[in-house]
Design a protein around this motif. Structure first.
Motif, PDB file in Angstrom:
ATOM      1  N   GLY A 159       0.794  -1.218   0.000  1.00 61.35           N
ATOM      2  CA  GLY A 159       0.000   0.000   0.000  1.00 61.35           C
ATOM      3  C   GLY A 159       0.826   1.266   0.000  1.00 61.35           C
ATOM      4  O   GLY A 159       0.295   2.353   0.269  1.00 61.35           O
ATOM      5  N   ILE A 160       2.107   1.179  -0.334  1.00 55.18           N
ATOM      6  CA  ILE A 160       2.993   2.340  -0.321  1.00 55.18           C
ATOM      7  C   ILE A 160       2.464   3.430  -1.250  1.00 55.18           C
ATOM      8  O   ILE A 160       2.000   3.168  -2.357  1.00 55.18           O
ATOM      9  N   ASP A 161       2.541   4.671  -0.791  1.00 56.60           N
ATOM     10  CA  ASP A 161       2.201   5.815  -1.630  1.00 56.60           C
ATOM     11  C   ASP A 161       3.274   5.949  -2.709  1.00 56.60           C
ATOM     12  O   ASP A 161       4.474   5.905  -2.411  1.00 56.60           O
ATOM     13  N   HIS A 162       2.866   6.120  -3.960  1.00 52.67           N
ATOM     14  CA  HIS A 162       3.841   6.206  -5.051  1.00 52.67           C
ATOM     15  C   HIS A 162       4.774   7.401  -4.880  1.00 52.67           C
ATOM     16  O   HIS A 162       5.868   7.417  -5.463  1.00 52.67           O
ATOM     17  N   GLY A 163       4.375   8.374  -4.082  1.00 51.08           N
ATOM     18  CA  GLY A 163       5.235   9.524  -3.847  1.00 51.08           C
ATOM     19  C   GLY A 163       6.488   9.186  -3.068  1.00 51.08           C
ATOM     20  O   GLY A 163       7.463   9.950  -3.074  1.00 51.08           O
ATOM     21  N   PHE A 164       6.497   8.024  -2.390  1.00 55.34           N
ATOM     22  CA  PHE A 164       7.667   7.592  -1.625  1.00 55.34           C
ATOM     23  C   PHE A 164       8.663   6.810  -2.477  1.00 55.34           C
ATOM     24  O   PHE A 164       9.725   6.414  -1.991  1.00 55.34           O
ATOM     25  N   ILE A 165       8.337   6.552  -3.732  1.00 52.51           N
ATOM     26  CA  ILE A 165       9.196   5.736  -4.592  1.00 52.51           C
ATOM     27  C   ILE A 165      10.278   6.616  -5.212  1.00 52.51           C
ATOM     28  O   ILE A 165       9.971   7.619  -5.864  1.00 52.51           O
ATOM     29  N   PRO A 166      11.568   6.285  -5.021  1.00 53.21           N
ATOM     30  CA  PRO A 166      12.648   7.086  -5.623  1.00 53.21           C
ATOM     31  C   PRO A 166      12.519   7.140  -7.142  1.00 53.21           C
ATOM     32  O   PRO A 166      12.056   6.187  -7.783  1.00 53.21           O
ATOM     33  N   ASP A 167      12.939   8.258  -7.722  1.00 51.11           N
ATOM     34  CA  ASP A 167      12.806   8.458  -9.173  1.00 51.11           C
ATOM     35  C   ASP A 167      13.551   7.408  -9.984  1.00 51.11           C
ATOM     36  O   ASP A 167      13.142   7.070 -11.101  1.00 51.11           O
ATOM     37  N   ASP A 168      14.665   6.885  -9.445  1.00 54.19           N
ATOM     38  CA  ASP A 168      15.464   5.931 -10.213  1.00 54.19           C
ATOM     39  C   ASP A 168      15.088   4.487  -9.921  1.00 54.19           C
ATOM     40  O   ASP A 168      15.768   3.565 -10.375  1.00 54.19           O
ATOM     41  N   ALA A 169      14.019   4.273  -9.163  1.00 57.41           N
ATOM     42  CA  ALA A 169      13.667   2.916  -8.738  1.00 57.41           C
ATOM     43  C   ALA A 169      12.576   2.322  -9.614  1.00 57.41           C
ATOM     44  O   ALA A 169      11.713   3.033 -10.147  1.00 57.41           O
ATOM     45  N   GLU A 170      12.633   1.022  -9.762  1.00 61.31           N
ATOM     46  CA  GLU A 170      11.526   0.261 -10.337  1.00 61.31           C
ATOM     47  C   GLU A 170      10.676  -0.244  -9.177  1.00 61.31           C
ATOM     48  O   GLU A 170      11.199  -0.827  -8.223  1.00 61.31           O
ATOM     49  N   ALA A 171       9.386  -0.023  -9.251  1.00 61.98           N
ATOM     50  CA  ALA A 171       8.478  -0.508  -8.212  1.00 61.98           C
ATOM     51  C   ALA A 171       7.681  -1.675  -8.771  1.00 61.98           C
ATOM     52  O   ALA A 171       7.051  -1.564  -9.832  1.00 61.98           O
ATOM     53  N   GLU A 172       7.742  -2.801  -8.080  1.00 62.04           N
ATOM     54  CA  GLU A 172       7.084  -4.020  -8.549  1.00 62.04           C
ATOM     55  C   GLU A 172       6.077  -4.503  -7.508  1.00 62.04           C
ATOM     56  O   GLU A 172       6.388  -4.594  -6.319  1.00 62.04           O
ATOM     57  N   TRP A 173       4.878  -4.796  -7.983  1.00 63.02           N
ATOM     58  CA  TRP A 173       3.868  -5.426  -7.137  1.00 63.02           C
ATOM     59  C   TRP A 173       3.649  -6.845  -7.640  1.00 63.02           C
ATOM     60  O   TRP A 173       3.560  -7.077  -8.851  1.00 63.02           O
ATOM     61  N   VAL A 174       3.579  -7.795  -6.706  1.00 61.59           N
ATOM     62  CA  VAL A 174       3.472  -9.212  -7.066  1.00 61.59           C
ATOM     63  C   VAL A 174       2.188  -9.788  -6.474  1.00 61.59           C
ATOM     64  O   VAL A 174       1.903  -9.609  -5.279  1.00 61.59           O
ATOM     65  N   GLU A 191       3.580 -10.413 -16.810  1.00 59.14           N
ATOM     66  CA  GLU A 191       4.046  -9.109 -16.348  1.00 59.14           C
ATOM     67  C   GLU A 191       3.471  -7.990 -17.202  1.00 59.14           C
ATOM     68  O   GLU A 191       3.212  -8.164 -18.396  1.00 59.14           O
ATOM     69  N   LEU A 192       3.296  -6.852 -16.571  1.00 56.57           N
ATOM     70  CA  LEU A 192       2.852  -5.644 -17.260  1.00 56.57           C
ATOM     71  C   LEU A 192       3.664  -4.482 -16.706  1.00 56.57           C
ATOM     72  O   LEU A 192       3.841  -4.372 -15.488  1.00 56.57           O
ATOM     73  N   THR A 193       4.187  -3.644 -17.574  1.00 54.59           N
ATOM     74  CA  THR A 193       4.983  -2.504 -17.131  1.00 54.59           C
ATOM     75  C   THR A 193       4.450  -1.219 -17.758  1.00 54.59           C
ATOM     76  O   THR A 193       3.754  -1.239 -18.769  1.00 54.59           O
ATOM     77  N   GLY A 194       4.807  -0.118 -17.132  1.00 52.10           N
ATOM     78  CA  GLY A 194       4.404   1.184 -17.644  1.00 52.10           C
ATOM     79  C   GLY A 194       4.857   2.273 -16.691  1.00 52.10           C
ATOM     80  O   GLY A 194       5.542   2.014 -15.696  1.00 52.10           O
ATOM     81  N   SER A 195       4.452   3.484 -16.974  1.00 50.82           N
ATOM     82  CA  SER A 195       4.890   4.624 -16.166  1.00 50.82           C
ATOM     83  C   SER A 195       4.154   4.730 -14.850  1.00 50.82           C
ATOM     84  O   SER A 195       4.651   5.313 -13.885  1.00 50.82           O
ATOM     85  N   GLY A 196       2.933   4.197 -14.785  1.00 45.53           N
ATOM     86  CA  GLY A 196       2.127   4.342 -13.583  1.00 45.53           C
ATOM     87  C   GLY A 196       1.519   5.729 -13.438  1.00 45.53           C
ATOM     88  O   GLY A 196       0.953   6.057 -12.400  1.00 45.53           O
ATOM     89  N   ARG A 197       1.603   6.535 -14.484  1.00 44.26           N
ATOM     90  CA  ARG A 197       1.112   7.921 -14.406  1.00 44.26           C
ATOM     91  C   ARG A 197      -0.024   8.203 -15.390  1.00 44.26           C
ATOM     92  O   ARG A 197      -0.549   9.308 -15.429  1.00 44.26           O
ATOM     93  N   ARG A 198      -0.407   7.218 -16.168  1.00 44.69           N
ATOM     94  CA  ARG A 198      -1.436   7.435 -17.175  1.00 44.69           C
ATOM     95  C   ARG A 198      -2.824   7.122 -16.640  1.00 44.69           C
ATOM     96  O   ARG A 198      -2.975   6.415 -15.629  1.00 44.69           O
ATOM     97  N   PHE A 199      -3.836   7.640 -17.318  1.00 44.50           N
ATOM     98  CA  PHE A 199      -5.222   7.361 -16.979  1.00 44.50           C
ATOM     99  C   PHE A 199      -5.901   6.749 -18.197  1.00 44.50           C
ATOM    100  O   PHE A 199      -5.680   7.183 -19.339  1.00 44.50           O
ATOM    101  N   ALA A 200      -6.724   5.756 -17.948  1.00 40.59           N
ATOM    102  CA  ALA A 200      -7.425   5.094 -19.040  1.00 40.59           C
ATOM    103  C   ALA A 200      -8.520   6.003 -19.596  1.00 40.59           C
ATOM    104  O   ALA A 200      -9.102   6.813 -18.874  1.00 40.59           O
ATOM    105  N   GLU A 201      -8.798   5.831 -20.868  1.00 45.70           N
ATOM    106  CA  GLU A 201      -9.862   6.594 -21.514  1.00 45.70           C
ATOM    107  C   GLU A 201     -11.214   6.159 -20.961  1.00 45.70           C
ATOM    108  O   GLU A 201     -11.458   4.975 -20.715  1.00 45.70           O
ATOM    109  N   ARG A 202     -12.109   7.126 -20.768  1.00 44.02           N
ATOM    110  CA  ARG A 202     -13.439   6.806 -20.271  1.00 44.02           C
ATOM    111  C   ARG A 202     -14.386   6.591 -21.435  1.00 44.02           C
ATOM    112  O   ARG A 202     -14.283   7.270 -22.473  1.00 44.02           O
TER     113      ARG A 202
END
Length: 391
Positions: free
Chosen positions: A207-222, A255-266
């Motif tokens: 449940g980590i807030d994405h704001g705590f993730i370092p800019d150079d880090a890859e964040a993975e949820w399993v 696996e699925l990867t991406g920026s984590g900053r996009r929003f899906a079209e409604r």
């Protein structure tokens, strides 16, 4: 405390095995009956605890659960064997040969790393837990390649390590901690002490807030078989600065990867409803999944996707939408009664309902079953009558 020395003797192991059998045969009388097999009540009590923990550990450790030693906290925090193995493989392929396992707990990750040919320095601040980890490493046959030390992870010499894995405690007084600064030790301290290490990975709260993730880090949820089991931050050449969802279903890894900053079209409801896996949602990759499925959301803040084509993926559960109606208890009750529905599965997202209460209010009877999804579409509460399509 775990008295590993006595429990790991022939008589101790036999006592634990007997405790497991008694627990399975008659849990309410297991403690009393076990005391007939030893003159040491304290040892009997410890054997009973180990028996309970070994049974509980089966989903995480498989066959090894029946020979390893555990503590309650250690088992709760330990990685699942399938996740630890994937992490070890990734570090091995990145060229790691000597890994520092900080906050090693009962040693599950250290053993997984050793199984893939790496030497491991495992560290834990608790002398008892360090003893458990060393014992488990010996039991697994890696006593020579896993060295366990009782020490503060922030004070260990990591000069020989070319990779680091850390699993800091993320609970305090029974409560989950989501800010890495509140971990024990704080995650920034771990990054600092391991700054010179080539490849680094640390477990964090899912449940980590994405704001705590370092800019150079890859964040993975399993996720494993539909449940999100952990999250980790990767740094160094082994990492890609992205968000990653790793979905493990049986022997299949998707696996699925991406920026984590996009929003899906409604857009509008389609013929199919897709419910993204929890790892996809936590990684903020719903938009990337929508692209893959040629789908859209019905509400910008609700992670249900709607599509016009049936596409099966381990990254989401797929449902066919049979009917759609504005959500109203009376109208839904009439709809289901007309179709002889007596048993209903209720799912919700973005709707202020309690499924058990709604089920009671529907007052259903009949031989048929139905799946009802209550959600919001363009701001309106909507009931979707669906059928699940197996992947």
């Amino acid at each position: 405390m775990v008295d590993v020395e006595r429990l790991n003797t022939a008589s101790g192991r036999e006592l634990v095995a007997r405790a497991q059998k008694l627990l399975r045969d008659d849990p309410s009388r297991a403690a009393v009956r076990l005391r007939h097999h030893t003159t040491d009540p304290a040892l009997a009590s410890e054997a009973l605890v180990q028996a309970e923990l070994r049974d509980a550990a089966a989903t995480k450790f498989g066959e090894n659960a029946q020979r390893f030693f555990f503590t309650r906290d250690g088992l709760e925090q330990a990685s699942r064997a399938v996740v630890a193995e994937r992490r070890a493989l990734r570090l091995m392929h990145a060229g790691a040969t000597h890994v520092a396992d900080l906050c090693c707990g009962i040693g599950g990750d250290a053993i997984a790393l050793a199984q893939h040919g790496m030497r491991v320095l495992a560290v834990d601040h608790s002398a008892n837990i360090a003893n458990v980890a060393q014992t488990n490493a010996h039991i697994a046959g890696f006593g020579d390649t896993v060295t366990v030390r009782c020490a503060d992870a922030r004070e260990v010499d990591l000069s020989e390590a070319d990779a680091m894995f850390a699993d800091p405690a993320r609970r305090k007084n029974g409560k989950r901690m989501f800010n890495p600064a509140a971990y024990s030790p704080p995650l920034d301290d771990i990054w600092r002490v391991s700054a010179h290490v080539t490849n680094r990975v640390a477990k964090v709260a899912p449940g980590i807030d994405h704001g705590f993730i370092p800019d150079d880090a890859e964040a993975e949820w399993v996720s494993v078989d539909g449940s999100v089991v952990e999250a980790a931050l990767w740094r160094g050449p082994v990492a890609s600065p992205c968000r990653r969802a790793s979905v493990i279903t049986g022997n299949q890894v998707t696996e699925l990867t991406g920026s984590g900053r996009r929003f899906a079209e409604r857009g509008e409801i389609g013929e199919y409803l897709y419910e993204p896996d929890g790892a996809v949602i936590r990684a903020h990759l719903v938009a990337e999944l929508a692209d893959m499925l040629t789908a859209r959301v019905g509400h910008e803040n609700i992670a249900y996707l709607y599509g016009d084509t049936e596409i099966h993926t381990y990254l989401a559960r797929t449902y066919r939408i049979l009917d759609t109606l504005p959500f109203n208890v009376k109208r839904l009750r009439q709809y289901l009664q007309e179709r002889g529905v007596g048993r209903v599965t209720i799912k919700k997202r973005g709707a202020d309902i309690v499924p058990d209460r709604l089920r009671k209010d529907l007052k259903l009877s009949g031989d048929n079953e139905a799946l009802v999804v209550v959600t919001r579409v363009a701001g309106a509460h909507t009931a979707l009558i669906c059928e699940y399509l197996p992947s």
